[in-house]
Design a protein around this motif. Structure first.
Motif, PDB file in Angstrom:
ATOM      1  N   THR A 100      18.395 -20.540  15.471  1.00  0.00           N
ATOM      2  CA  THR A 100      19.983 -20.759  15.760  1.00  0.00           C
ATOM      3  C   THR A 100      20.436 -19.690  16.720  1.00  0.00           C
ATOM      4  N   THR A 136      21.242 -28.503  10.502  1.00  0.00           N
ATOM      5  CA  THR A 136      22.222 -28.277  11.481  1.00  0.00           C
ATOM      6  C   THR A 136      21.879 -28.568  12.855  1.00  0.00           C
ATOM      7  N   GLU A 138      22.920 -26.809  15.303  1.00  0.00           N
ATOM      8  CA  GLU A 138      22.981 -25.578  15.915  1.00  0.00           C
ATOM      9  C   GLU A 138      21.544 -25.058  16.227  1.00  0.00           C
ATOM     10  N   ARG A 299      24.680 -19.159   1.017  1.00  0.00           N
ATOM     11  CA  ARG A 299      25.513 -19.107   2.328  1.00  0.00           C
ATOM     12  C   ARG A 299      24.364 -19.577   3.471  1.00  0.00           C
ATOM     13  N   LYS A 300      23.302 -19.000   3.611  1.00  0.00           N
ATOM     14  CA  LYS A 300      22.294 -18.924   4.435  1.00  0.00           C
ATOM     15  C   LYS A 300      21.782 -20.524   4.574  1.00  0.00           C
ATOM     16  N   SER A 303      23.914 -22.760   6.154  1.00  0.00           N
ATOM     17  CA  SER A 303      24.253 -22.886   7.673  1.00  0.00           C
ATOM     18  C   SER A 303      22.978 -23.450   8.181  1.00  0.00           C
ATOM     19  N   PRO A 306      23.937 -28.117   6.224  1.00  0.00           N
ATOM     20  CA  PRO A 306      25.348 -28.180   5.907  1.00  0.00           C
ATOM     21  C   PRO A 306      25.671 -29.268   4.643  1.00  0.00           C
TER      22      PRO A 306
END
Length: 386
Positions: A100, A136, A138, A299-300, A303, A306
């Motif tokens: 990303t 994601t 991104e 958390r990762k 990302s 989602p």
């Protein structure tokens, strides 16, 4: 009662693969483990059989050989043992590596792997989304690795051990290898908490405890524990179709830093759960559950996918992986003590490398031409001898 030709100390997937290959060569093998078979490092693994995460060099060659051998080995064991004893949930699902951020490093890594014979296909963000619709948006770059696969590590190990038993060998739980006995300067037996088991050779496949056993045998090697942790979600409908990880994973694998390192690795299992990793940290044998590590993994993962933000985590587990200072497995005879062999140091790649590792050990043991060049893995290299 006849004594075994070889005792393998350690009933994880590496020890099991060595025992299977030796028994396939006609040797009588006894496997010892301090706990239950596949109950240590192997039980804490994700079942990865990867070529995508290794830089060109000896470990990649071992990984390529193992990727070829695993399906052949499992097919042969299914024919020998039957489906009930030989189901390791082999899944050639492929792997997707994404970035990303800056695209160049990921594409450069894929290019050098391709030169080494890996099927590494640089694809665009749209193609990545077709492979993983919930990924994601991104993503700036992606590489598709169709050769990456997965299996169930405990089932794989117990399948290998079932073959050892079927060929006249034995597997002994609750037998801790404490050292060795010698006669005339060579191995004559293994000392255990149940007494001495005479044998002609010993294979040190004790995983993260290999350094401890080697020292007790009088032939120390440097193998250290490196802890990793994994989150497991509740079962889901089909969500993550392949093994997916971010480009930082390769750097974390290759690093020798003792501090905590995490990178995003996400994949589904046959049961529908999603496994979320990965972490690496040298903390000795400290088993403390680190909430901060789990939070960073979560958390990762969110990302990258989602949708996971709304998915409950069912459990977390951790394990210790055998780490050699130069990041290469240790495979071969100990030059200081005839009859002692070491097979360890695979860190988090042991499940994927096991099939070729077992074959390599059996080739070396019998003095045959080996499946890969054994010299980079030799016990006598300076980085390993303690």
């Amino acid at each position: 009662m006849a004594h075994p030709d070889v005792v393998v100390a350690g009933a994880g997937v590496i020890g099991a693969a060595c025992a299977e290959a030796l028994s396939a060569a006609g040797l009588t093998v006894t496997v010892l483990d301090r706990g239950a078979p596949a109950g240590g490092t192997t039980a804490a693994g994700e079942g990865n059989v990867l070529v995508s995460d290794k830089e060109p060099g000896p470990e990649l060659e071992l990984a390529k050989a193992s990727r070829r051998l695993w399906p052949q080995l499992l097919d042969g064991l299914r024919a020998e043992l039957g489906d009930d004893l030989a189901d390791a949930e082999w899944d050639p699902k492929g792997g997707l590596v994404v970035s990303t951020g800056e695209a160049g490093p990921l594409r450069d890594f894929a290019a050098v792997q391709k030169e080494s014979g890996v099927d590494a296909q640089v694809i665009g963000a749209d193609e990545a989304a077709e492979l993983e619709p919930l990924l994601t948006k991104e993503v700036t770059a992606a590489v598709w690795y169709p050769e990456d696969a997965q299996l169930q590590p405990v089932l794989a190990a117990t399948t290998l051990l079932a073959a050892v038993r079927a060929r006249g060998g034995s597997v002994l739980s609750g037998h801790t290898a404490l050292g060795v006995t010698t006669s005339g300067g060579s191995i004559s037996g293994v000392r255990t908490n149940h007494g001495v088991l005479p044998c002609g050779a010993v294979v040190n496949a004790c995983g993260p405890w290999s350094g401890e056993f080697a020292a007790a045998a009088g032939a120390p090697i440097t193998v250290l524990p490196r802890r990793g942790m994994v989150l497991v979600t509740a079962p889901l409908p089909e969500s993550v179709r392949h093994k997916v990880y971010d480009a930082d994973y390769v750097g974390a694998v290759a690093s020798g830093d003792a501090d905590l390192q995490t990178s995003t690795v996400v994949e589904s299992t046959g049961a529908g759960t999603v496994l979320i990793g990965s972490s690496r940290q040298r903390v000795g044998f400290d088993e403390t559950i680190r909430v901060d590590v789990l939070a960073e993994l979560a958390r990762k993962a969110v990302s990258l996918f989602p949708f996971l933000s709304a998915v409950p985590v069912m459990r977390a587990y951790g394990g210790f992986r055998p780490y050699a200072p130069d990041h290469l497995p240790v495979i071969g005879a100990d030059p200081r003590l005839p009859g002692l062999w070491h097979v360890t140091g695979h860190e988090g790649a042991g499940i994927g490398l096991a099939a070729a590792t077992g074959r390599l050990l059996a080739d070396l043991f019998r003095g045959k031409e080996s499946v890969v060049d054994p010299s980079p893995f030799r016990v006598g290299r300076a980085e390993v001898l303690a």
